[in-house]
Motif scaffolding. Structure first.
Motif, PDB file in Angstrom:
ATOM      1  N   THR A 146      58.606 -13.092 -81.679  1.00  0.00           N
ATOM      2  CA  THR A 146      57.486 -13.971 -81.990  1.00  0.00           C
ATOM      3  C   THR A 146      56.598 -13.313 -83.029  1.00  0.00           C
ATOM      4  O   THR A 146      56.134 -12.190 -82.832  1.00  0.00           O
ATOM      5  CB  THR A 146      56.651 -14.271 -80.730  1.00  0.00           C
ATOM      6  OG1 THR A 146      57.493 -14.831 -79.726  1.00  0.00           O
ATOM      7  CG2 THR A 146      55.519 -15.235 -81.047  1.00  0.00           C
ATOM      8  N   SER A 149      50.288 -14.331 -84.631  1.00  0.00           N
ATOM      9  CA  SER A 149      49.666 -15.579 -85.060  1.00  0.00           C
ATOM     10  C   SER A 149      48.154 -15.451 -84.937  1.00  0.00           C
ATOM     11  O   SER A 149      47.602 -15.580 -83.854  1.00  0.00           O
ATOM     12  CB  SER A 149      50.179 -16.752 -84.208  1.00  0.00           C
ATOM     13  OG  SER A 149      49.581 -17.966 -84.587  1.00  0.00           O
ATOM     14  N   TRP A 352      62.357 -16.502 -92.851  1.00  0.00           N
ATOM     15  CA  TRP A 352      62.049 -16.607 -91.418  1.00  0.00           C
ATOM     16  C   TRP A 352      60.544 -16.646 -91.200  1.00  0.00           C
ATOM     17  O   TRP A 352      60.039 -17.445 -90.391  1.00  0.00           O
ATOM     18  CB  TRP A 352      62.673 -15.430 -90.663  1.00  0.00           C
ATOM     19  CG  TRP A 352      62.446 -15.480 -89.183  1.00  0.00           C
ATOM     20  CD1 TRP A 352      63.183 -16.168 -88.260  1.00  0.00           C
ATOM     21  CD2 TRP A 352      61.402 -14.820 -88.449  1.00  0.00           C
ATOM     22  NE1 TRP A 352      62.661 -15.987 -86.996  1.00  0.00           N
ATOM     23  CE2 TRP A 352      61.574 -15.167 -87.080  1.00  0.00           C
ATOM     24  CE3 TRP A 352      60.351 -13.986 -88.811  1.00  0.00           C
ATOM     25  CZ2 TRP A 352      60.718 -14.691 -86.085  1.00  0.00           C
ATOM     26  CZ3 TRP A 352      59.496 -13.512 -87.816  1.00  0.00           C
ATOM     27  CH2 TRP A 352      59.687 -13.862 -86.474  1.00  0.00           C
ATOM     28  N   ASP A 355      59.260 -20.052 -92.184  1.00  0.00           N
ATOM     29  CA  ASP A 355      59.618 -21.027 -91.145  1.00  0.00           C
ATOM     30  C   ASP A 355      58.695 -20.908 -89.935  1.00  0.00           C
ATOM     31  O   ASP A 355      58.266 -21.926 -89.366  1.00  0.00           O
ATOM     32  CB  ASP A 355      61.072 -20.826 -90.707  1.00  0.00           C
ATOM     33  CG  ASP A 355      62.069 -21.286 -91.751  1.00  0.00           C
ATOM     34  OD1 ASP A 355      61.665 -22.024 -92.684  1.00  0.00           O
ATOM     35  OD2 ASP A 355      63.253 -20.910 -91.652  1.00  0.00           O
ATOM     36  N   GLN A 356      58.400 -19.674 -89.528  1.00  0.00           N
ATOM     37  CA  GLN A 356      57.518 -19.466 -88.380  1.00  0.00           C
ATOM     38  C   GLN A 356      56.102 -19.968 -88.668  1.00  0.00           C
ATOM     39  O   GLN A 356      55.460 -20.561 -87.799  1.00  0.00           O
ATOM     40  CB  GLN A 356      57.483 -17.980 -88.008  1.00  0.00           C
ATOM     41  CG  GLN A 356      58.810 -17.405 -87.536  1.00  0.00           C
ATOM     42  CD  GLN A 356      59.329 -18.086 -86.285  1.00  0.00           C
ATOM     43  OE1 GLN A 356      58.650 -18.127 -85.266  1.00  0.00           O
ATOM     44  NE2 GLN A 356      60.527 -18.627 -86.366  1.00  0.00           N
ATOM     45  N   THR A 360      53.836 -23.641 -86.999  1.00  0.00           N
ATOM     46  CA  THR A 360      52.531 -23.665 -86.336  1.00  0.00           C
ATOM     47  C   THR A 360      51.803 -24.981 -86.549  1.00  0.00           C
ATOM     48  O   THR A 360      50.826 -25.275 -85.845  1.00  0.00           O
ATOM     49  CB  THR A 360      51.631 -22.524 -86.853  1.00  0.00           C
ATOM     50  OG1 THR A 360      51.321 -22.743 -88.248  1.00  0.00           O
ATOM     51  CG2 THR A 360      52.306 -21.170 -86.679  1.00  0.00           C
TER      52      THR A 360
END
Length: 537
Positions: A146, A149, A352, A355-356, A360
């Motif tokens: 993960t 964030s 990646w 994309d992450q 969100t």
């Protein structure tokens, strides 16, 4: 079902289901009941404080987490029967694993000074990235990770400079006050470069009446930077020590056993050791200036300044190809050419991350400039900043010193997620803030010393002319070589067995000094006493 074995300097042993160990760089490990949900908070900038990493074992899942600065690096590997978690490559070898060089990571290392993503320089060994939470299925060995964030949607970001000043002041006060409370009677040791970050530390401590402080500076005898640093320390009212980088002494120390111990401790199979502070720390410790049980080093690492290529980001029209060109230019420029394997593997990691971020829901798709700016920032936060810059703490640890990172603590990350990219671009807002803060705290202004006298606009114009004449790259390489050979930190003194003319020739041919160091390390020529324990072939 795989068992979990932890082999670190603070804890060694198997963890049973329902057990968790919190590893503390600044103290002993803590074994307790497992709480994977609490560890998962590390991915938002909370849950783990500075200097911590966690290993938690459930009935069928292993959870790994570390703070965003990655100040307690962890490696992990799946042997098929157990998951081994370690903080040094030698501990993996001690579990019977064969330590073999990963050829793709080797090329990444030559290009960047670190291995990208969760890859390490060793085949079959992964690294835990800063602020990440990794979950491993103990039955299948499959895992997911993960991304940290902490950034908020555009509508919630601070765009007014005065509001940014107030929010940053609040975050700075909260982080610094917590640090002072943690450290109590300890003496604070500040590597004082004269730049913005370390002068903000000096100003805050001065402003809040903290007096038990020692500043130190290192560099070539008579360099302008040392005089600026001396003046900053004097305005703070703090003691100041200068460590002169004299060629014979530095080269002899770098070829010796203390440097070999530092290199083997700091490389971690992931990153080039951060060499800049090592000689000064080692010299001060040997001369009895620092090294007591109540000394804590405060490097000026901060959350501000993780953006670059602002002109391209502000222009809009970004796509993955252009983003990757920016990343390659900024993060993969240590060697003369970029291997296709490096381009492909770095592109996969960058894609990646994008994309992450898109997942969100904070962005309007590929046309959103904020997406690409946040991606540039996030790449730096998850790659060069934690893997190389923050690796400076290994020099302090190897000298037996404690350290702290107040300007990378949770309140600072919360602020970083709220400030607009327009204010964060090129550090202009931050520079003005620090200059005002320092002047208010000390009563005097001390302009930041900068190496480059040519303005950015003039530099761009010169670059366009040189490019048209097809000599830009060659002249740039010559400029870099000249700059490094005269660098006030004496970077060429850490080149190992390469002669000074040969080192200059490598720089003039297009290799960055850290690229030279990377090759020296993996070919066994950086220090003759270093043994990385990697099998040949």
């Amino acid at each position: 079902m795989r068992r979990v074995f932890v082999a670190t300097r603070h804890f060694t042993g198997y963890l049973a289901p329902g057990q968790q160990v919190t590893l503390n760089a600044l103290g002993s490990a803590r074994l307790e009941s497992a709480n994977p949900a609490a560890l998962a908070q590390a991915a938002t900038g909370g849950g783990l404080r500075i200097g911590q990493a966690g290993v938690s074992v459930g009935q069928s899942e292993l959870v790994l987490a570390t703070d965003i600065p990655r100040s307690y690096p962890l490696l992990w590997a799946d042997t098929g029967t157990e998951i081994v978690v370690a903080d040094r490559p030698s501990q993996l070898g001690g579990r019977g694993m064969r330590l073999r060089l990963d050829p793709v990571a080797q090329q990444q290392f030559y290009a960047s000074g670190f291995a990208w993503g969760e890859r390490t320089l060793l085949q079959g060994v992964r690294q835990l990235q800063g602020g990440f939470t990794v979950r491993v299925d103990l039955t299948t060995g499959e895992h997911d990770r993960t991304l940290p964030s902490f950034q908020v949607p555009a509508a919630q970001r601070i765009t007014d400079p005065q509001e940014a000043d107030a929010a940053f002041s609040a975050a700075l006060d909260e982080s610094m006050a917590a640090m002072v409370e943690r450290l109590g009677r300890f003496r604070l040791i500040i590597p004082l470069s004269g730049g913005l970050d370390s002068r903000l530390l000096v100003a805050w401590l001065k402003n809040h009446g903290v007096t038990n402080v020692l500043c130190f500076t290192y560099g070539l005898p008579g360099s302008k930077e040392t005089e600026v640093s001396r003046r900053l320390a004097a305005l703070g009212g703090f003691d100041w020590k200068l460590v002169e980088m004299r060629r014979g002494a530095v080269q002899a120390a770098w070829a010796g056993p203390d440097a070999a111990e530092f290199i083997q401790y700091a490389w971690g199979a992931t990153s080039l050791p951060h060499v800049q502070d090592w000689y000064a720390i080692n010299a001060l410790e040997k001369n009895g200036v620092i090294g007591g049980s109540e000394d804590v080093v405060l490097p000026g690492h901060t959350v501000i300044g993780n953006l670059h290529d602002e002109d391209l980001l502000l222009a809009g029209g970004m796509d993955m190809d252009q983003l990757c060109r920016i990343i390659y230019h900024h993060h993969c420029a240590l060697d003369r050419g970029l291997a296709p394997s490096v381009q492909d593997s770095v592109r996969q990691e960058v894609a990646w991350i994008v994309d992450q971020l898109e997942a969100t829901g904070r962005y309007r798709g590929g046309e959103d400039r904020l997406l690409w700016a946040d991606a540039v920032e996030m790449v730096n936060i998850t790659e060069r900043q934690p893997k190389y810059i923050n690796n400076s703490m290994r020099a302090y640890e190897q000298a037996g010193l404690a350290w702290d990172l107040p300007m990378l603590d949770t309140p600072m990350w919360e602020f970083a997620g709220r400030i607009s990219q327009e204010l964060a671009y090129n550090r202009d807002w931050y520079r003005r803030y620090v200059e005002r803060y320092f002047a208010a705290a000390t009563g005097q202004e001390v302009p930041e010393h900068r190496q480059q006298a040519v303005s950015a606009s003039a530099s761009a114009k010169i670059g366009r002319v040189l490019a048209a004449l097809r000599v830009k790259r060659a002249l740039n390489n010559l400029y870099v070589a000249q700059h490094v050979m005269r660098h006030p930190l004496g970077l060429d003194m850490h080149a190992g067995d390469i002669s000074r003319p040969a080192f200059a020739a490598q720089l003039a041919s297009g290799r960055h000094p850290l690229g030279v160091f990377a090759r020296q390390l993996l070919t066994g020529r950086w220090n003759p006493l270093v043994d990385l324990g990697i099998e040949n072939g």
